[in-house]
Design an enzyme around this catalytic site. Structure first.
Site: not given
Length: 320
Positions: A129-130, A152
């Site tokens: 979800d990031e 990331y």
């Protein structure tokens, strides 16, 4: 089904492999071969695969997904891919982004190219979800624009888009999943829950970033694996599916729960300077996978935390 699982010695990958071997999760065809390829970096551990390794259908190959020759040979012997391998820690990506680009983006490209050449039947790409950034209210649907805030997250967003592009360009059978924050046994103690639990069990303080009011949705790894199996077996090619846990809490609320579970006092909380690019809130709308594939999270958070703390208590040799 002959499935190649990348990153299968890590936290989520090893739970998925164990569930495949044991039959705890349903698959579209009988599983006849499960091969794990993992470079065994700091987050990979062969002990995570102890149960699976006793099964004759299981094999392990130590190697890097960026190794084109290795991946070419492995892909030729399989018909399905579940791609977990990734560098995943935000804090590490802030310090040095190179390994994240190499593994998460270039490694995915190597896998996709080999899968295309060998006409792999389904390529399950596991993401996070990031990639969406931060959301103040409501929840992200799958069509929400990507707005990653850390190296990331950016590397994972790039790999998602690359995987979907192979479907659009080549007609490749790709399905992408994005999950909430996972927790459960065997998670490497750099992530919040295992870090805090192991520190508390050692009598140490726990570092809470900023004001502790960042919000996360928590997903037990067994629920995640069930969602992945549904997407693998019945997800539509070229689609993205969210796998959520349905339990939101601020980091401070979570810390208080962990303190109670470990029998530690509130004085063990140490507020520290917030990290760079710290997203305020994540929240996934998982109604799509619920409606299409029948997914529902089953593990009550209180029960899941109790199980997790008990595992770290009983398996100190694994994390010390």
């Amino acid at each position: 089904m002959k499935i190649l699982v990348t990153g299968g010695a890590g936290f989520i990958g090893s739970h998925f492999v164990t569930s495949l071997i044991s039959g705890d999760i349903a698959t579209p065809q009988p599983v006849t071969q499960v091969t794990v390829v993992d470079k065994l970096g700091y987050g990979g551990n062969l002990r995570n695969l102890a149960e699976a390794s006793a099964d004759p259908r299981f094999s392990f190959v130590r190697g890097d997904i960026c190794d084109e020759g290795l991946i070419e040979g492995l892909m030729a012997r399989h018909d399905t891919v579940a791609h977990f391998a990734a560098e995943t820690h935000v804090d590490r990506s802030v310090v040095a982004s190179g390994p994240f680009v190499a593994s998460n983006l270039v490694g995915t490209q190597v896998l996709l190219d080999a899968a295309l050449r060998h006409h792999i039947g389904r390529f399950l790409h596991v993401s996070t979800d990031e990639v969406y950034g931060s959301i103040d209210t409501g929840s992200w649907a799958e069509g929400h624009p990507l707005a990653p805030n850390s190296p990331y997250a950016a590397s994972k967003a790039g790999s998602d888009l690359l995987a979907l592009a192979y479907h659009q360009t080549h007609g490749m059978d790709v399905v992408v999943t994005r999950c909430s924050n996972n927790y459960g046994p065997r998670q490497f103690p750099e992530k919040m829950i295992p870090l805090f639990v192991t520190r508390l069990l050692d009598g140490l303080d726990v570092p809470v970033y900023g004001d502790g009011r960042n919000i996360r949705d928590w997903l037990h790894v067994s629920d995640h694996c069930r969602g992945l199996a549904l997407a693998l077996g019945a997800g539509r090619a070229g689609e993205v599916y969210h796998i959520g846990g349905g339990w939101e809490a601020t980091n401070l609320e979570l810390t208080e729960i962990l303190l109670e579970a470990c029998g530690a006092p509130a004085s063990r909380i140490s507020f520290v300077t917030d990290r760079k690019g710290h997203d305020r809130r994540y929240s996934l709308d998982y109604s799509k996978i619920a409606g299409e594939l029948g997914y529902r999270p089953r593990v009550d958070f209180t029960d899941g935390i109790a199980e997790t703390v008990a595992w770290y208590r009983a398996n100190r040799s694994w994390w010390t």
